[in-house]
Design a protein around this motif. Sequence first.
Motif, short mmCIF file in Angstrom:
data_model
loop_
_atom_site.label_atom_id
_atom_site.label_comp_id
_atom_site.label_asym_id
_atom_site.label_seq_id
_atom_site.Cartn_x
_atom_site.Cartn_y
_atom_site.Cartn_z
N TRP A 1 -2.38 -1.15 3.26
CA TRP A 1 -2.18 -0.14 2.22
C TRP A 1 -3.14 -0.35 1.05
O TRP A 1 -3.33 -1.45 0.57
CB TRP A 1 -0.74 -0.18 1.69
CG TRP A 1 -0.66 0.44 0.33
CD1 TRP A 1 -0.65 -0.22 -0.88
CD2 TRP A 1 -0.67 1.83 0.02
NE1 TRP A 1 -0.65 0.68 -1.91
CE2 TRP A 1 -0.65 1.95 -1.40
CE3 TRP A 1 -0.68 2.99 0.80
CZ2 TRP A 1 -0.65 3.19 -2.05
CZ3 TRP A 1 -0.67 4.22 0.14
CH2 TRP A 1 -0.66 4.30 -1.26
N ARG A 2 -3.74 0.72 0.64
CA ARG A 2 -4.51 0.71 -0.59
C ARG A 2 -4.53 2.14 -1.13
O ARG A 2 -4.60 3.09 -0.36
CB ARG A 2 -5.94 0.24 -0.34
CG ARG A 2 -6.80 0.26 -1.59
CD ARG A 2 -8.25 0.00 -1.28
NE ARG A 2 -8.55 -1.39 -0.94
CZ ARG A 2 -8.64 -2.39 -1.82
NH1 ARG A 2 -8.41 -2.15 -3.10
NH2 ARG A 2 -8.96 -3.60 -1.44
N ARG A 3 -4.41 2.29 -2.44
CA ARG A 3 -4.44 3.61 -3.02
C ARG A 3 -5.76 4.31 -2.68
O ARG A 3 -6.81 3.68 -2.75
CB ARG A 3 -4.31 3.49 -4.54
CG ARG A 3 -3.46 4.57 -5.07
CD ARG A 3 -3.08 4.48 -6.54
NE ARG A 3 -3.46 3.34 -7.34
CZ ARG A 3 -3.98 3.47 -8.57
NH1 ARG A 3 -4.23 4.65 -9.06
NH2 ARG A 3 -4.23 2.40 -9.29
N PRO A 4 -5.73 5.60 -2.30
CA PRO A 4 -6.96 6.31 -1.97
C PRO A 4 -7.94 6.26 -3.14
O PRO A 4 -7.54 6.35 -4.29
CB PRO A 4 -6.51 7.75 -1.73
CG PRO A 4 -5.07 7.66 -1.40
CD PRO A 4 -4.54 6.46 -2.12
N GLY A 5 -9.21 6.10 -2.82
CA GLY A 5 -10.23 6.05 -3.85
C GLY A 5 -11.51 5.47 -3.27
O GLY A 5 -11.68 5.42 -2.05
N PHE A 6 -12.39 5.04 -4.18
CA PHE A 6 -13.70 4.58 -3.74
C PHE A 6 -13.63 3.33 -2.86
O PHE A 6 -14.28 3.24 -1.82
CB PHE A 6 -14.56 4.31 -4.98
CG PHE A 6 -16.01 4.52 -4.72
CD1 PHE A 6 -16.55 5.80 -4.75
CD2 PHE A 6 -16.83 3.45 -4.41
CE1 PHE A 6 -17.90 6.00 -4.49
CE2 PHE A 6 -18.18 3.64 -4.15
CZ PHE A 6 -18.72 4.91 -4.18
N GLN A 7 -12.78 2.37 -3.29
CA GLN A 7 -12.70 1.12 -2.54
C GLN A 7 -12.21 1.36 -1.10
O GLN A 7 -12.73 0.78 -0.16
CB GLN A 7 -11.76 0.13 -3.25
CG GLN A 7 -11.71 -1.25 -2.60
CD GLN A 7 -13.08 -1.92 -2.59
OE1 GLN A 7 -13.76 -2.00 -3.61
NE2 GLN A 7 -13.51 -2.40 -1.41
N LEU A 8 -11.23 2.23 -0.96
CA LEU A 8 -10.73 2.52 0.38
C LEU A 8 -11.83 3.17 1.23
O LEU A 8 -11.96 2.90 2.42
CB LEU A 8 -9.49 3.43 0.32
CG LEU A 8 -8.78 3.69 1.65
CD1 LEU A 8 -8.37 2.41 2.36
CD2 LEU A 8 -7.54 4.59 1.44
#
Length: 718
Positions: free
Chosen positions: A191-198
């Motif tokens: 799990w990781r919040r959607p965004g650049f890192q993902l």
Amino acid sequence: MEFVDFRDERRHHGTRLEKTGEADVAALENLWDDGVADGLDEPGRLLYRSNLLGSDKRITNYGGGNTSAKVEMKDPLGGETATVLWVKGSGGDVGTMKLDGFATLYMDRLERLRGLYGGEAQEDEMVGYLPHCTFALNPRAASIDTPLHAYLPYRHVDHMHPDAVIAIAATENSRALTREVYGDEIGWLPWRRPGFQLGLDLSRFAAEHPDAKGVVLGGHGLFTWGDTARDCYETTLRVINKAIAWFERATAGKDVFGGRQVDALPPPDRRAVAARLMPAIRGLIGRDERKVGHFDDGDAVLEFVCSADLKPLAALGTSCPDHFLRTKIRPLVLDFDPAAGDLDALIQGLPAAIGAYRDDYARYYERCRHPDSPPMRDANAVVYLVPGVGMITFARDKATARIASEFYVNAINVMRGAATVDAYRGLPEQEAFDIEYWLLEEAKLRRMPRPRSLAGRVALVTGGAGGIGRAVAGRLLREGACVVLADVDGGALRATEGDLARAFGKDQVRSVEVDVTDEAAVRDGFAAACAELGGLDILVSNAGISSSAPVEDTALSMWSRNMDILATGYFLVAREAFRLFRAQGLGGSVVFVASKNGLAASPGAAAYCTAKAAEIHLARCLALEGAAAGIRVNTVNPDAVLRGSKIWTGEWREQRAAAYGLRLDELEAHYRDRSLLKRSVYPEDVAEAVCFLASDAAAKSTGNIVNVDAGNAQSFTR
Ligand SMILES: NC(=O)c1ccc[n+]([C@@H]2O[C@H](COP(=O)([O-])OP(=O)(O)OC[C@H]3O[C@@H](n4cnc5c(N)ncnc54)[C@H](O)[C@@H]3O)[C@@H](O)[C@H]2O)c1
Ligand SMILES: [Zn+2]
């Protein structure tokens, strides 16, 4: 009394099985048609694929997920070829979107953003760079999911929220389960919040696993890809079907949700409970901002709300961020034993249950808030679960309440799979909070237009299929109200509902066939309105007939018919509204559509005039009785509204013409010229006055009369 329902048949929820020979196979059908697709350009094929995927809720939930294609296009200035990312933009729904729902961005510029990114602290800042990558001045804003598509080295990418795959993603052993179901074909990322890192994580995964066809994102959903639009679509379907079939096998013969704890009530009893419970809830949560309700007692919901694990599972909250944003951190499970059926006790316990939920929500906010978090939002639950009865949702409008309900059904489907094969995991609390109170989300809320004056209000209009009733309904709908049309004429009722639903949206309009002289039908009609929309704020009593005869020729039956429909009918609907308004505790507004003839006597219409006078005096009596509870009662007196009125198509028109010694086609001019202002009165003019009295603009008016008659000295009030 018959409840007329014009909404779409429900879209699929849960798993449908089709028999093919011996084995049951999961049935996501491949709907791709080369005959259609080959005639389209690449953006057209992307749209085609998106609409196909979004047409089935098992593939993705409403508004959830996104699709993309990387397309070679001519730069509008230089004319040279550029690679352009077409990706679903902010907002919208893949199932119903059009081409203008896609954002378009230069791939080479998106690649340059990689060099600007210095780590997770910069996540929100990166969103600000996306507009600088826009291709061809496309006004559609790029969504925060854009990097998840941009950096995958594939032409076509689907990101979906299928219940069956989220069920894998929401288990404690999600990674191992993904491997068990898919082997090497589909990878797994935590799990990781959607965004650049993902986006970068996905990019790295694809580089390291060149043979993989997709990724399960822990606690979130699915990514799949392909070289062509068709390839990508078919992979997405195949991967989801695999999960559906796997769960079918894994849950077969197992106790779902810990087995059944209580039996569901029969359908009419469930709706009866909803009809009483919903206004009571609404009264407790709708003081600051009115809310509209939705009731669902479908199979998926009933299995959950009758189960042994209802409370512990509901307490874990939802998993997918989409589910969670729409349904709040967790639902409120009400204490109710359907076998004992003590509805009074349930309603008496509501203030404590709702108060406890609010306190709990405030504690969650305090636990998780950051120094720069936006202030706490409405602390009330969105979802209410009632054992043996079903699910009630409340939101600021009907569509939002219905969609929240659909999302919780998605969440139930996810829990059903996950909890049966493994332990179900909700989203970690801090992650949930960070999404709910994300500053970008707050900015989006601030950009929303101001609600209209009757947003969140529910109105019932009797005689709603007639000329004035339809105009009143349209006027209230234009101010954002939900409207229940009540009329004895079923055919006209359905036609009017259809027209208004086309103009204002299906969610906003309901109809109920009811004869206002029938005590039981009136009661049932109001109950049906409550179960459909959660309560009532406005009653417009308008159903009517007319008759004309000298008194010596007035049959008792004609006299009684006028009294029944006009005087008694107005009494019956007003009494029901009063009962409901008091139970709800939010005040209310009643508007009677009486007549100039209730103030001014008219020749040859004693029965009608007397019954209309009774309405006017009834309104005054009720204004007196209702004031302490914030219930306002006012009257609008139309005169000579010929256009659109059914009253003016039949005998009445002939009799009136005869009474004044005129030809039929002279009548409209006669009434116009008789008025002080020398103007004709239309249904819309009457509707304007009704809408004013119904709304908060008239908050300080009760017991009043507004004449809409183009001026008539005989009916001046004192
Ligand atoms: N049109 C005018 O000139 C005028 C003037 C003064 C007052 N009014 C009043 O305005 C109201 C609306 O009239 P309109 O002009 O729109 O007429 P209309 O005939 O077009 O509409 C009246 C509606 O009431 C419905 N109705 C009749 N009996 C009913 C019953 N028992 N239960 C439920 N529904 C019933 C009818 O089916 C019809 O759809 C009436 O109360 C009428 O007396 C009209
Ligand atoms: Zn998603």
